[in-house]
Design an enzyme around this catalytic site. Structure first.
Site, PDB file in Angstrom:
ATOM      1  N   ASP A   1     117.387  22.569  15.617  1.00 47.30           N
ATOM      2  CA  ASP A   1     117.500  22.447  14.157  1.00 47.30           C
ATOM      3  C   ASP A   1     116.329  21.694  13.535  1.00 47.30           C
ATOM      4  OD1 ASP A   1     119.987  23.787  14.273  1.00 47.30           O
ATOM      5  OD2 ASP A   1     121.026  21.915  14.707  1.00 47.30           O
TER       6      ASP A   1
ATOM      7  N   GLY B   1     112.682  23.244  18.898  1.00 42.65           N
ATOM      8  CA  GLY B   1     113.614  22.112  18.865  1.00 42.65           C
ATOM      9  C   GLY B   1     115.016  22.529  18.427  1.00 42.65           C
TER      10      GLY B   1
ATOM     11  N   ASN C   1     118.093  30.203  11.000  1.00 40.15           N
ATOM     12  CA  ASN C   1     119.385  29.692  11.469  1.00 40.15           C
ATOM     13  C   ASN C   1     120.068  29.021  10.285  1.00 40.15           C
ATOM     14  OD1 ASN C   1     121.427  28.774  13.354  1.00 40.15           O
ATOM     15  ND2 ASN C   1     120.531  26.735  13.109  1.00 40.15           N
ATOM     16  N   THR C   2     121.377  29.172  10.208  1.00 46.05           N
ATOM     17  CA  THR C   2     122.108  28.443   9.169  1.00 46.05           C
ATOM     18  C   THR C   2     122.917  27.343   9.840  1.00 46.05           C
ATOM     19  OG1 THR C   2     123.651  28.585   7.325  1.00 46.05           O
ATOM     20  CG2 THR C   2     123.947  30.225   9.064  1.00 46.05           C
ATOM     21  N   HIS C   3     122.774  26.135   9.290  1.00 46.55           N
ATOM     22  CA  HIS C   3     123.354  24.934   9.914  1.00 46.55           C
ATOM     23  C   HIS C   3     124.245  24.214   8.898  1.00 46.55           C
ATOM     24  CE1 HIS C   3     123.598  21.528  12.605  1.00 46.55           C
ATOM     25  NE2 HIS C   3     123.341  20.740  11.586  1.00 46.55           N
TER      26      HIS C   3
ATOM     27  N   LEU D   1     117.621  29.065  21.523  1.00 45.42           N
ATOM     28  CA  LEU D   1     116.735  30.102  22.047  1.00 45.42           C
ATOM     29  C   LEU D   1     115.384  29.467  22.374  1.00 45.42           C
ATOM     30  CD1 LEU D   1     117.792  32.870  19.562  1.00 45.42           C
ATOM     31  CD2 LEU D   1     118.064  32.965  22.053  1.00 45.42           C
TER      32      LEU D   1
HETATM   33  C1  GRF Z   1     128.508  28.174  10.467  1.00 45.57           C
HETATM   34  O1  GRF Z   1     129.075  27.109   9.766  1.00 45.57           O
HETATM   35  C2  GRF Z   1     127.158  27.804  10.999  1.00 45.57           C
HETATM   36  O2  GRF Z   1     126.470  26.900  10.188  1.00 45.57           O
HETATM   37  C3  GRF Z   1     127.510  27.142  12.303  1.00 45.57           C
HETATM   38  O3  GRF Z   1     128.549  27.918  12.814  1.00 45.57           O
HETATM   39  C4  GRF Z   1     129.283  28.484  11.746  1.00 45.57           C
HETATM   40  C5  GRF Z   1     129.422  29.947  11.985  1.00 45.57           C
HETATM   41  O4  GRF Z   1     130.416  30.493  11.202  1.00 45.57           O
HETATM   42  N1  GRF Z   1     126.352  27.008  13.162  1.00 45.57           N
HETATM   43  P1  GRF Z   1     130.748  32.033  11.205  1.00 45.57           P
HETATM   44  O5  GRF Z   1     130.890  32.499  12.638  1.00 45.57           O
HETATM   45  O6  GRF Z   1     129.622  32.752  10.500  1.00 45.57           O
HETATM   46  O7  GRF Z   1     132.021  32.113  10.447  1.00 45.57           O
END
Ligand code: GRF
Length: 201
Positions: A142, A140, A102-104, A88
């Protein structure tokens, strides 16, 4: 919440949010794809959804603005990206910067980028520990300030698929814990340091 895929992270938040003591509710789900499994999970939970597909917009800026408008409809205090497969940009950050997580699936700043590539990268590098990072987004990829991290061991014989599934178990728990804490206790950002709870600065 913004999703593009299966939405297991969304599912974990939906499982937590009916408890009033949790402190947070998923008020809406926006997807970049009409076929994202996360949309079905949201509908099943009675949460309103919207689809903003990049293919329907002339350029990235127009799409980015439309995502911002779609999110604004839900008037969220916090925005969560979980498997949202698009970066985004400025129009979105102008509205929701500083409160979009964001979860990475890696321990940033190692192995940024798309989730699948991040897991493969960690495996190919031969790391013994990887994990998941919950962070605020910035312009950026992540690179934003880190809210929380959880370590996950790499086991002998892991394939990217097996490792990703192990990471995702820890990732979902981390997301649920920290979204709840942020909702209940507040969050502030001091440079690159994210402080959840505690006295106001
Ligand atoms: C997660 O592992 C997230 O870190 C990554 O994509 C995955 C999404 O998983 N960016 P879900 O759609 O929530 O199962």
């Amino acid at each position: 919440m913004l999703v593009s895929g299966g939405g297991t992270n969304l599912g974990a938040l939906l499982a937590a949010h009916d408890d009033p003591a949790y402190g947070a509710r998923v008020v809406g789900v926006v997807s970049s794809r009409g076929d994202a499994g996360g949309l079905e999970r949201a509908r099943a939970a009675g949460v309103p959804t919207a689809v903003v597909d990049p293919a329907d917009f002339p350029d990235r800026t127009a799409w980015d603005e439309a995502v911002g408008r779609a999110v604004e409809v839900f008037d969220p205090q916090l925005v969560v990206l979980a498997g949202f497969m698009r970066l985004l940009g400025e129009p979105f950050l102008r509205r929701f910067g500083g409160r979009t997580l964001n979860t990475h699936p890696a321990l940033l700043p190692s192995f940024p980028g798309l989730g699948g590539a991040a897991v493969r990268g960690a495996l190919e590098h031969g790391v013994k520990l990887t994990g998941s990072t919950l962070h605020l987004i910035d312009e950026g990829t992540d690179t934003g300030p880190i809210v929380a991290q959880v370590a996950v061991p790499v086991e002998p014989g892991d394939t990217p698929e097996v490792l990703l599934e192990r990471i995702k178990v820890a990732e979902r728990a981390q997301l649920v814990e920290w979204v709840g804490r942020i909702a209940r206790e507040g969050m502030r950002v001091e440079g690159r340091t994210v402080v959840v709870g505690g006295p106001a600065a």
